[in-house]
Design a protein around this motif. Structure first.
Motif, PDB file in Angstrom:
ATOM      1  N   GLU A  27     -23.514 -19.116  51.596  1.00  0.00           N
ATOM      2  CA  GLU A  27     -23.445 -19.264  52.724  1.00  0.00           C
ATOM      3  C   GLU A  27     -21.996 -19.289  53.167  1.00  0.00           C
ATOM      4  N   ASP A  28     -21.000 -19.319  52.089  1.00  0.00           N
ATOM      5  CA  ASP A  28     -19.641 -19.387  52.666  1.00  0.00           C
ATOM      6  C   ASP A  28     -19.183 -17.772  52.601  1.00  0.00           C
ATOM      7  N   LYS A  29     -19.884 -16.869  52.101  1.00  0.00           N
ATOM      8  CA  LYS A  29     -19.757 -15.507  52.113  1.00  0.00           C
ATOM      9  C   LYS A  29     -20.321 -14.880  53.214  1.00  0.00           C
ATOM     10  N   LEU A  30     -21.650 -15.154  53.738  1.00  0.00           N
ATOM     11  CA  LEU A  30     -22.442 -14.667  54.439  1.00  0.00           C
ATOM     12  C   LEU A  30     -23.056 -15.615  55.497  1.00  0.00           C
ATOM     13  N   LYS A  31     -22.986 -15.321  56.702  1.00  0.00           N
ATOM     14  CA  LYS A  31     -23.244 -16.237  57.727  1.00  0.00           C
ATOM     15  C   LYS A  31     -24.433 -15.727  58.742  1.00  0.00           C
ATOM     16  N   ASP A  32     -25.107 -16.275  59.180  1.00  0.00           N
ATOM     17  CA  ASP A  32     -26.007 -15.642  60.272  1.00  0.00           C
ATOM     18  C   ASP A  32     -26.934 -14.727  59.448  1.00  0.00           C
ATOM     19  N   PHE A  33     -27.502 -14.840  58.244  1.00  0.00           N
ATOM     20  CA  PHE A  33     -28.515 -14.022  57.594  1.00  0.00           C
ATOM     21  C   PHE A  33     -29.753 -14.051  58.174  1.00  0.00           C
ATOM     22  N   SER A  34     -30.186 -12.905  58.725  1.00  0.00           N
ATOM     23  CA  SER A  34     -31.737 -12.818  59.274  1.00  0.00           C
ATOM     24  C   SER A  34     -32.232 -11.536  59.023  1.00  0.00           C
ATOM     25  N   PHE A  35     -33.462 -11.388  59.092  1.00  0.00           N
ATOM     26  CA  PHE A  35     -34.017 -10.096  58.810  1.00  0.00           C
ATOM     27  C   PHE A  35     -35.552 -10.072  59.324  1.00  0.00           C
ATOM     28  N   ASP A  36     -36.110  -8.840  59.510  1.00  0.00           N
ATOM     29  CA  ASP A  36     -37.499  -8.603  59.563  1.00  0.00           C
ATOM     30  C   ASP A  36     -37.870  -7.647  58.623  1.00  0.00           C
ATOM     31  N   SER A  37     -38.890  -6.727  58.887  1.00  0.00           N
ATOM     32  CA  SER A  37     -39.566  -5.869  57.878  1.00  0.00           C
ATOM     33  C   SER A  37     -38.670  -4.699  57.753  1.00  0.00           C
ATOM     34  N   ASP A  38     -38.104  -4.395  58.976  1.00  0.00           N
ATOM     35  CA  ASP A  38     -37.008  -3.057  58.949  1.00  0.00           C
ATOM     36  C   ASP A  38     -35.478  -3.358  59.267  1.00  0.00           C
ATOM     37  N   ASN A  39     -35.261  -4.571  59.557  1.00  0.00           N
ATOM     38  CA  ASN A  39     -33.692  -4.847  59.876  1.00  0.00           C
ATOM     39  C   ASN A  39     -33.187  -5.962  58.946  1.00  0.00           C
ATOM     40  N   VAL A  40     -31.824  -5.980  58.747  1.00  0.00           N
ATOM     41  CA  VAL A  40     -31.342  -7.173  58.183  1.00  0.00           C
ATOM     42  C   VAL A  40     -29.896  -7.229  58.724  1.00  0.00           C
ATOM     43  N   SER A  41     -29.595  -8.365  59.054  1.00  0.00           N
ATOM     44  CA  SER A  41     -28.264  -8.724  59.743  1.00  0.00           C
ATOM     45  C   SER A  41     -27.509  -9.955  59.048  1.00  0.00           C
ATOM     46  N   ILE A  42     -26.118  -9.809  58.925  1.00  0.00           N
ATOM     47  CA  ILE A  42     -25.283 -10.897  58.199  1.00  0.00           C
ATOM     48  C   ILE A  42     -24.010 -10.752  58.914  1.00  0.00           C
ATOM     49  N   SER A  43     -23.314 -11.803  58.751  1.00  0.00           N
ATOM     50  CA  SER A  43     -22.013 -12.021  59.208  1.00  0.00           C
ATOM     51  C   SER A  43     -21.100 -12.196  58.111  1.00  0.00           C
ATOM     52  N   ILE A  44     -20.127 -11.404  57.997  1.00  0.00           N
ATOM     53  CA  ILE A  44     -19.272 -11.176  56.664  1.00  0.00           C
ATOM     54  C   ILE A  44     -17.753 -11.366  57.095  1.00  0.00           C
ATOM     55  N   ASP A  45     -17.105 -12.397  56.570  1.00  0.00           N
ATOM     56  CA  ASP A  45     -15.847 -12.648  56.934  1.00  0.00           C
ATOM     57  C   ASP A  45     -15.009 -11.625  56.301  1.00  0.00           C
ATOM     58  N   ASP A  69     -25.219  -2.510  64.041  1.00  0.00           N
ATOM     59  CA  ASP A  69     -23.600  -3.292  64.528  1.00  0.00           C
ATOM     60  C   ASP A  69     -22.748  -3.255  63.400  1.00  0.00           C
ATOM     61  N   SER A  70     -21.757  -2.448  63.336  1.00  0.00           N
ATOM     62  CA  SER A  70     -20.642  -2.424  62.428  1.00  0.00           C
ATOM     63  C   SER A  70     -19.260  -1.822  62.867  1.00  0.00           C
ATOM     64  N   PRO A  71     -18.250  -2.384  62.456  1.00  0.00           N
ATOM     65  CA  PRO A  71     -16.910  -1.915  62.919  1.00  0.00           C
ATOM     66  C   PRO A  71     -16.860  -0.274  62.427  1.00  0.00           C
ATOM     67  N   VAL A  72     -17.419   0.101  61.651  1.00  0.00           N
ATOM     68  CA  VAL A  72     -17.640   1.449  60.830  1.00  0.00           C
ATOM     69  C   VAL A  72     -19.078   1.839  60.784  1.00  0.00           C
ATOM     70  N   PRO A  73     -19.251   3.005  61.529  1.00  0.00           N
ATOM     71  CA  PRO A  73     -20.983   3.311  61.416  1.00  0.00           C
ATOM     72  C   PRO A  73     -21.096   3.984  60.090  1.00  0.00           C
ATOM     73  N   PHE A  74     -21.866   3.786  59.632  1.00  0.00           N
ATOM     74  CA  PHE A  74     -22.294   4.178  57.877  1.00  0.00           C
ATOM     75  C   PHE A  74     -23.860   4.265  57.807  1.00  0.00           C
ATOM     76  N   ASN A  75     -24.365   5.016  56.823  1.00  0.00           N
ATOM     77  CA  ASN A  75     -25.595   5.126  56.401  1.00  0.00           C
ATOM     78  C   ASN A  75     -25.499   4.555  55.010  1.00  0.00           C
ATOM     79  N   LEU A  76     -26.661   4.081  54.455  1.00  0.00           N
ATOM     80  CA  LEU A  76     -26.958   3.581  53.161  1.00  0.00           C
ATOM     81  C   LEU A  76     -28.215   3.765  52.616  1.00  0.00           C
ATOM     82  N   TRP A  77     -28.209   4.311  51.160  1.00  0.00           N
ATOM     83  CA  TRP A  77     -29.513   4.871  50.662  1.00  0.00           C
ATOM     84  C   TRP A  77     -29.781   4.185  49.522  1.00  0.00           C
ATOM     85  N   ILE A  78     -30.715   3.488  49.356  1.00  0.00           N
ATOM     86  CA  ILE A  78     -31.114   2.934  47.954  1.00  0.00           C
ATOM     87  C   ILE A  78     -32.056   3.863  47.192  1.00  0.00           C
TER      88      ILE A  78
END
Length: 128
Positions: A27-45, A69-78
């Motif tokens: 919790e000290d690294k990530l705040k407001d961790f939420s998700f559904d089947s297609d989205n994940v949101s976190i707040s990172i200091d 929502d990101s200060p720098v737009p990016f794509n991520l592949w796994i």
């Protein structure tokens, strides 16, 4: 990884499966961790809120994300690649449009973030 490609893909392609690892998120690294089947949101200091949305699923080998929502737009592949019938390996790739003036400040933390994502993904029990 000691898990079959299909099992890993099945878990990564539905972000509701993050519920199983919620207690491992510091919790000290990530705040407001939420998700559904297609989205994940976190707040990172000190970055702030970042939301990733699944834009493509290529069963059983790849899940593609785009930042919402990101200060720098990016794509991520796994990518999930089979090694044997019961083992696989994972590759995490990020593509970011970083303005030249910010490259020096953003590239290091972004690479660090990718490595942390990869490390976290390696800790998940995909057999469930």
């Amino acid at each position: 990884m000691p898990y079959a490609q299909e099992a890993v893909y099945k878990n990564l392609s539905d972000l509701n499966n993050l519920e199983r690892v919620r207690d491992r998120v510091p919790e000290d690294k990530l705040k407001d961790f939420s998700f559904d089947s297609d989205n994940v949101s976190i707040s990172i200091d000190p970055v702030g809120k970042i939301t990733l949305h699944i834009i493509d699923r290529d069963e059983p080998k790849c899940v593609k994300f785009e930042s919402v929502d990101s200060p720098v737009p990016f794509n991520l592949w796994i990518q999930v690649l089979p090694v044997t019938e019961t083992t696989s390996k994972m590759k995490v790739t990020v593509q970011a449009d970083i303005p030249f003036m910010l490259k020096g400040m953003v590239s290091g933390p972004l690479q660090d973030g990718v490595e942390k994502v990869a490390d976290a993904l390696a800790l998940i029990d995909y057999s469930l």
